[in-house]
Design a protein around this motif. Structure first.
Motif, mmCIF file in Angstrom:
data_model
loop_
_atom_site.group_PDB
_atom_site.id
_atom_site.type_symbol
_atom_site.label_atom_id
_atom_site.label_comp_id
_atom_site.label_asym_id
_atom_site.label_seq_id
_atom_site.Cartn_x
_atom_site.Cartn_y
_atom_site.Cartn_z
ATOM 1 N N LEU A 106 0.860 -1.179 0.000
ATOM 2 C CA LEU A 106 0.000 0.000 0.000
ATOM 3 C C LEU A 106 0.900 1.234 0.000
ATOM 4 N N VAL A 107 0.828 2.013 -1.066
ATOM 5 C CA VAL A 107 1.712 3.167 -1.238
ATOM 6 C C VAL A 107 0.979 4.425 -0.774
ATOM 7 N N PRO A 108 1.468 5.085 0.273
ATOM 8 C CA PRO A 108 0.762 6.256 0.803
ATOM 9 C C PRO A 108 1.026 7.522 -0.003
ATOM 10 N N LYS A 109 0.079 8.445 0.105
ATOM 11 C CA LYS A 109 0.223 9.803 -0.440
ATOM 12 C C LYS A 109 0.672 9.820 -1.903
ATOM 13 N N VAL A 110 0.080 8.936 -2.695
ATOM 14 C CA VAL A 110 0.390 8.922 -4.122
ATOM 15 C C VAL A 110 -0.125 10.222 -4.732
ATOM 16 N N GLY A 111 0.772 10.941 -5.398
ATOM 17 C CA GLY A 111 0.391 12.226 -5.976
ATOM 18 C C GLY A 111 0.355 12.235 -7.482
ATOM 19 N N ASP A 115 4.918 8.105 -9.016
ATOM 20 C CA ASP A 115 5.161 7.587 -7.667
ATOM 21 C C ASP A 115 5.027 6.061 -7.663
ATOM 22 N N LEU A 116 3.985 5.560 -8.321
ATOM 23 C CA LEU A 116 3.787 4.111 -8.405
ATOM 24 C C LEU A 116 4.846 3.460 -9.282
ATOM 25 N N TYR A 117 5.230 4.149 -10.347
ATOM 26 C CA TYR A 117 6.241 3.607 -11.256
ATOM 27 C C TYR A 117 7.554 3.356 -10.519
ATOM 28 N N MET A 118 7.888 4.248 -9.601
ATOM 29 C CA MET A 118 9.131 4.078 -8.849
ATOM 30 C C MET A 118 9.086 2.805 -8.006
ATOM 31 N N VAL A 119 7.968 2.607 -7.298
ATOM 32 C CA VAL A 119 7.840 1.413 -6.468
ATOM 33 C C VAL A 119 7.800 0.168 -7.342
ATOM 34 N N GLU A 120 7.079 0.237 -8.459
ATOM 35 C CA GLU A 120 7.002 -0.906 -9.367
ATOM 36 C C GLU A 120 8.385 -1.313 -9.881
ATOM 37 N N ALA A 121 9.203 -0.319 -10.234
ATOM 38 C CA ALA A 121 10.541 -0.614 -10.746
ATOM 39 C C ALA A 121 11.373 -1.352 -9.709
#
Length: 316
Positions: A106-111, A115-121
């Motif tokens: 669960l990724v908080p404070k997605v703006g 932001d999601l791409y960074m975690v996915e990578a």
């Protein structure tokens, strides 16, 4: 119906989502035995900075020691925000040491979508390096003005090849702070506002979710001594299309399960709608009537939504 369709990416039963601070191993053990559909082990807001490192270790141990799937639970980890120095270590340690045990991050404070791409990578690289066969998915917490301003773009990013996004949550507390909104209770209603001041935000996020095949989940209700207030908030979220709500206290789990479970009468009616429409189709008719009301193809789609949830509950 548009020729462009985005079906639901992943069906999961998510009526109740119990938030558990990873700094408290006893609470984690109790959460595993609870009636919650979902449990998220929190490394972010519920954990004070001096406890972050130990909480991460507790989280990893709980992921490895407890068979969450066998207990009928989806287990998630809320990592720290991308604007902190805790986040990268959360992803690396959790994924490297328990990446085959956790279901979602669960990724908080997605703006923004990036932001999601960074975690996915990061997750992609760790899964490849470790040779995991399972795939950890992502859920986005929409809780800032920036996130809500970009919520459609964030949801649409789920259509990109390799996207792991499968759900979005409305984080009312941080959203209120970001908007500088006056509130009297996390998730509660301000009596100075003529109605529900969270309606527009939840409706917008839910619309974005449904457009791009994501689950929509409502966030916390802070006053756990007010069960009726919690249920009222859950019913409003359900009316807008959310399929579950957070529980920040174990006492709220049963309340969420109650509100987001179709009643026996609703399930019976859904089956009757489908049966009547099948009979009408066999007679060459596109519509039918049930209990004095017209039903048609849209009625069938709504009925099937009820039955999907009922079947998922029965399978638990």
């Amino acid at each position: 119906m548009s020729h462009t369709l985005h079906p639901l990416r992943r069906q999961r039963l998510q009526r109740s989502e119990l938030a558990v601070p990873s700094s408290n191993p006893t609470m984690i053990e109790k959460a595993a035995e609870s009636a919650a559909d979902y449990v998220f082990l929190d490394l972010e807001d519920a954990v004070a900075p001096p406890e972050k490192e130990q909480a991460r270790k507790n989280c990893i141990q709980a992921l490895n020691d407890i068979d969450w799937a066998a207990k009928g639970k989806t287990v998630s980890v809320r990592i720290n925000g991308l604007d902190t120095h805790y986040m990268y270590r959360d992803v690396v340690d959790v994924m490297e040491q328990a990446g085959d045990k956790v279901h979602t991050l669960l990724v908080p404070k997605v703006g923004v979508p990036a932001d999601l791409y960074m975690v996915e990578a990061m997750v992609n690289q760790i899964e490849m390096a470790k040779g995991y066969r399972s795939k950890v998915m992502l859920e986005a917490l929409i809780e800032t003005a920036l996130g809500m301003a970009n919520v459609e773009a964030i949801a649409q990013s789920a259509t990109q090849p390799g996207s792991r996004l499968e759900a979005m949550h409305f984080g009312v507390a941080d959203f209120a702070a970001s908007m500088r909104a006056r509130t009297v209770n996390i998730g509660g209603l301000n009596p100075d506002y003529p109605g529900d001041q969270w309606h527009a935000a939840i409706a917008r996020m839910t619309t974005a979710c449904r457009a791009y095949g994501l689950r929509a989940i409502d966030g916390p209700f802070g006053d756990f001594s007010d069960p009726e207030g919690y249920k009222a908030g859950a019913r409003r979220a359900a009316a807008l299309g959310c399929e579950g709500k957070w529980a920040i206290h174990p006492s709220q789990v049963d309340l969420a399960n109650e509100v987001f479970s179709p009643t026996e009468a609703e399930v019976t009616k859904a089956r009757r709608i489908i049966a009547e429409l099948k009979a009408a189709e066999a007679a060459g008719k596109g519509a039918a009537s049930l209990d004095g009301k017209m039903i048609d193809a849209a009625s069938e789609r709504m009925a099937k939504n009820v039955l999907v949830i009922a079947e998922a509950i029965a399978a638990e």
